[in-house]
Design a protein around this motif. Structure first.
Motif, PDB file in Angstrom:
ATOM      1  N   ASP A 131       0.805  -1.224   0.000  1.00  0.00           N
ATOM      2  CA  ASP A 131       0.000   0.000   0.000  1.00  0.00           C
ATOM      3  C   ASP A 131       0.838   1.272   0.000  1.00  0.00           C
ATOM      4  N   ASN A 132       2.153   1.128  -0.007  1.00  0.00           N
ATOM      5  CA  ASN A 132       3.038   2.296   0.086  1.00  0.00           C
ATOM      6  C   ASN A 132       3.354   2.819  -1.314  1.00  0.00           C
ATOM      7  N   THR A 133       2.385   3.504  -1.920  1.00  0.00           N
ATOM      8  CA  THR A 133       2.560   3.971  -3.292  1.00  0.00           C
ATOM      9  C   THR A 133       3.626   5.058  -3.415  1.00  0.00           C
ATOM     10  N   ALA A 134       3.791   5.866  -2.368  1.00  0.00           N
ATOM     11  CA  ALA A 134       4.787   6.937  -2.431  1.00  0.00           C
ATOM     12  C   ALA A 134       6.192   6.361  -2.509  1.00  0.00           C
ATOM     13  N   SER A 135       6.487   5.354  -1.691  1.00  0.00           N
ATOM     14  CA  SER A 135       7.809   4.736  -1.727  1.00  0.00           C
ATOM     15  C   SER A 135       8.020   3.978  -3.026  1.00  0.00           C
ATOM     16  N   ASP A 136       6.952   3.354  -3.527  1.00  0.00           N
ATOM     17  CA  ASP A 136       7.063   2.680  -4.824  1.00  0.00           C
ATOM     18  C   ASP A 136       7.448   3.681  -5.904  1.00  0.00           C
ATOM     19  N   ARG A 137       6.831   4.847  -5.878  1.00  0.00           N
ATOM     20  CA  ARG A 137       7.156   5.883  -6.863  1.00  0.00           C
ATOM     21  C   ARG A 137       8.595   6.347  -6.713  1.00  0.00           C
ATOM     22  N   LEU A 138       9.037   6.525  -5.475  1.00  0.00           N
ATOM     23  CA  LEU A 138      10.400   6.988  -5.233  1.00  0.00           C
ATOM     24  C   LEU A 138      11.419   6.046  -5.845  1.00  0.00           C
ATOM     25  N   PHE A 139      11.292   4.758  -5.543  1.00  0.00           N
ATOM     26  CA  PHE A 139      12.303   3.807  -6.004  1.00  0.00           C
ATOM     27  C   PHE A 139      12.137   3.434  -7.465  1.00  0.00           C
ATOM     28  N   THR A 140      10.904   3.449  -7.963  1.00  0.00           N
ATOM     29  CA  THR A 140      10.700   3.225  -9.395  1.00  0.00           C
ATOM     30  C   THR A 140      11.319   4.361 -10.198  1.00  0.00           C
ATOM     31  N   ALA A 141      11.117   5.606  -9.736  1.00  0.00           N
ATOM     32  CA  ALA A 141      11.706   6.763 -10.413  1.00  0.00           C
ATOM     33  C   ALA A 141      13.224   6.740 -10.300  1.00  0.00           C
ATOM     34  N   PHE A 142      13.743   6.331  -9.135  1.00  0.00           N
ATOM     35  CA  PHE A 142      15.189   6.239  -8.954  1.00  0.00           C
ATOM     36  C   PHE A 142      15.785   5.272  -9.968  1.00  0.00           C
ATOM     37  N   ALA A 143      15.180   4.087 -10.125  1.00  0.00           N
ATOM     38  CA  ALA A 143      15.687   3.100 -11.081  1.00  0.00           C
ATOM     39  C   ALA A 143      15.659   3.664 -12.497  1.00  0.00           C
ATOM     40  N   ALA A 144      14.581   4.352 -12.848  1.00  0.00           N
ATOM     41  CA  ALA A 144      14.464   4.924 -14.194  1.00  0.00           C
ATOM     42  C   ALA A 144      15.519   5.994 -14.427  1.00  0.00           C
ATOM     43  N   ARG A 145      15.761   6.861 -13.429  1.00  0.00           N
ATOM     44  CA  ARG A 145      16.762   7.920 -13.583  1.00  0.00           C
ATOM     45  C   ARG A 145      18.143   7.345 -13.841  1.00  0.00           C
ATOM     46  N   HIS A 146      18.440   6.224 -13.198  1.00  0.00           N
ATOM     47  CA  HIS A 146      19.780   5.654 -13.288  1.00  0.00           C
ATOM     48  C   HIS A 146      19.880   4.521 -14.290  1.00  0.00           C
ATOM     49  N   GLY A 147      18.831   4.296 -15.052  1.00  0.00           N
ATOM     50  CA  GLY A 147      18.865   3.269 -16.076  1.00  0.00           C
ATOM     51  C   GLY A 147      19.142   1.886 -15.524  1.00  0.00           C
ATOM     52  N   ALA A 148      18.644   1.598 -14.317  1.00  0.00           N
ATOM     53  CA  ALA A 148      18.909   0.323 -13.646  1.00  0.00           C
ATOM     54  C   ALA A 148      17.644  -0.525 -13.610  1.00  0.00           C
ATOM     55  N   ALA A 149      17.833  -1.833 -13.610  1.00  0.00           N
ATOM     56  CA  ALA A 149      16.706  -2.753 -13.520  1.00  0.00           C
ATOM     57  C   ALA A 149      16.122  -2.725 -12.109  1.00  0.00           C
ATOM     58  N   LEU A 150      14.815  -2.917 -12.011  1.00  0.00           N
ATOM     59  CA  LEU A 150      14.130  -2.991 -10.726  1.00  0.00           C
ATOM     60  C   LEU A 150      13.401  -4.323 -10.649  1.00  0.00           C
ATOM     61  N   GLU A 151      13.761  -5.129  -9.644  1.00  0.00           N
ATOM     62  CA  GLU A 151      13.112  -6.419  -9.418  1.00  0.00           C
ATOM     63  C   GLU A 151      12.365  -6.376  -8.097  1.00  0.00           C
ATOM     64  N   ARG A 152      11.193  -7.008  -8.063  1.00  0.00           N
ATOM     65  CA  ARG A 152      10.382  -7.058  -6.848  1.00  0.00           C
ATOM     66  C   ARG A 152      10.053  -8.505  -6.518  1.00  0.00           C
ATOM     67  N   GLU A 153      10.109  -8.835  -5.229  1.00  0.00           N
ATOM     68  CA  GLU A 153       9.663 -10.138  -4.756  1.00  0.00           C
ATOM     69  C   GLU A 153       9.331 -10.028  -3.272  1.00  0.00           C
ATOM     70  N   VAL A 154       8.439 -10.859  -2.791  1.00  0.00           N
ATOM     71  CA  VAL A 154       8.082 -10.824  -1.378  1.00  0.00           C
ATOM     72  C   VAL A 154       9.275 -11.321  -0.560  1.00  0.00           C
ATOM     73  N   LEU A 155       9.707 -10.502   0.393  1.00  0.00           N
ATOM     74  CA  LEU A 155      10.816 -10.883   1.260  1.00  0.00           C
ATOM     75  C   LEU A 155      10.296 -11.554   2.524  1.00  0.00           C
ATOM     76  N   PHE A 156       9.340 -10.896   3.189  1.00  0.00           N
ATOM     77  CA  PHE A 156       8.748 -11.444   4.406  1.00  0.00           C
ATOM     78  C   PHE A 156       7.229 -11.459   4.252  1.00  0.00           C
ATOM     79  N   ASP A 157       6.644 -12.631   4.322  1.00  0.00           N
ATOM     80  CA  ASP A 157       5.189 -12.736   4.284  1.00  0.00           C
ATOM     81  C   ASP A 157       4.599 -12.107   5.538  1.00  0.00           C
ATOM     82  N   GLY A 158       3.399 -11.539   5.402  1.00  0.00           N
ATOM     83  CA  GLY A 158       2.777 -10.877   6.538  1.00  0.00           C
ATOM     84  C   GLY A 158       2.601 -11.769   7.749  1.00  0.00           C
ATOM     85  N   GLY A 159       2.431 -13.062   7.525  1.00  0.00           N
ATOM     86  CA  GLY A 159       2.227 -13.982   8.623  1.00  0.00           C
ATOM     87  C   GLY A 159       3.435 -14.179   9.512  1.00  0.00           C
ATOM     88  N   LEU A 160       4.608 -13.715   9.070  1.00  0.00           N
ATOM     89  CA  LEU A 160       5.823 -13.865   9.870  1.00  0.00           C
ATOM     90  C   LEU A 160       5.892 -12.847  11.001  1.00  0.00           C
TER      91      LEU A 160
END
Length: 206
Positions: A131-160
């Motif tokens: 639900d953190n759209t602002a942080s998603d925008r920050l890091f998505t824009a950062f990757a685009a500015r620097h021409g770097a790949a952005l990969e996403r995957e679940v690190l910690f499931d909520g149940g942990l």
């Protein structure tokens, strides 16, 4: 961890005068703690932990200071022990009156330029809740500015997580990996940078 209060990357920064950006000092710990507290979205660590962070992780963190030298924004990070080429961004926060001007993105760029040049970092990692759209925008824009790949995957499931929000659930932490990063131009004076007036967020990982 929780989401950092994010600026929208690409917004204009208009500070008279521009803030100075450099490494945190131990005496900045109290101000950084207050900025984190006032964000109302960050997981607030103890004031003691921010003092330790300014002492032990200053090389991988950065603050922006006003004309009087008082911190008005910060990014904290550390080198991941099992992956010494990766900077883990822990928290990003901007003083309430300075938000919406691109300062978070500018700080992230300044920190990246330093750690790539001095520490050989080639990637950034952080975690963001769905639900953190602002942080998603920050890091998505950062990757685009620097021409770097952005990969996403679940690190910690909520149940942990033993704690949760009002309904007892905890959102998963999604790992963002950004890289490879190339060396960026350094500041005019070692250890110090100035925010551009036309410059251009995180639940950073454990």
């Amino acid at each position: 961890m929780t989401a950092a209060q994010a600026d929208f990357a690409g917004a204009r920064s208009e500070f008279p005068p521009s803030p100075t950006i450099n490494a945190p000092r131990v005496e900045d710990g109290a101000a950084i703690w207050r900025i984190a507290r006032d964000s109302e979205v960050l997981d607030l660590n103890s004031s003691y932990s921010y003092l330790l962070w300014c002492r032990d992780f200053a090389a991988t963190s950065v603050v922006a200071r006003d004309a009087g030298g008082v911190p008005i924004a910060f990014v904290t990070g550390y080198i991941r022990p099992e992956r010494p080429d990766a900077l883990v961004v822990w928290q990003v926060a901007v003083d309430r009156e300075r938000r919406g001007r691109g300062l978070a993105g500018t700080l992230l760029d300044a920190l990246t330029a330093r750690v790539v040049r001095k520490l050989g970092i080639s990637a950034i990692e952080t975690t963001v809740t769905p639900d953190n759209t602002a942080s998603d925008r920050l890091f998505t824009a950062f990757a685009a500015r620097h021409g770097a790949a952005l990969e996403r995957e679940v690190l910690f499931d909520g149940g942990l997580f033993p704690d949760g929000d009002g309904d007892g659930a905890h959102q998963p932490e999604v790992l963002y990996r950004i890289g490879p990063l190339s060396p960026l131009p350094g500041p005019a004076r070692p250890g110090t940078a100035r925010v551009s007036r036309a410059a251009g967020h995180a639940r950073p990982a454990p």
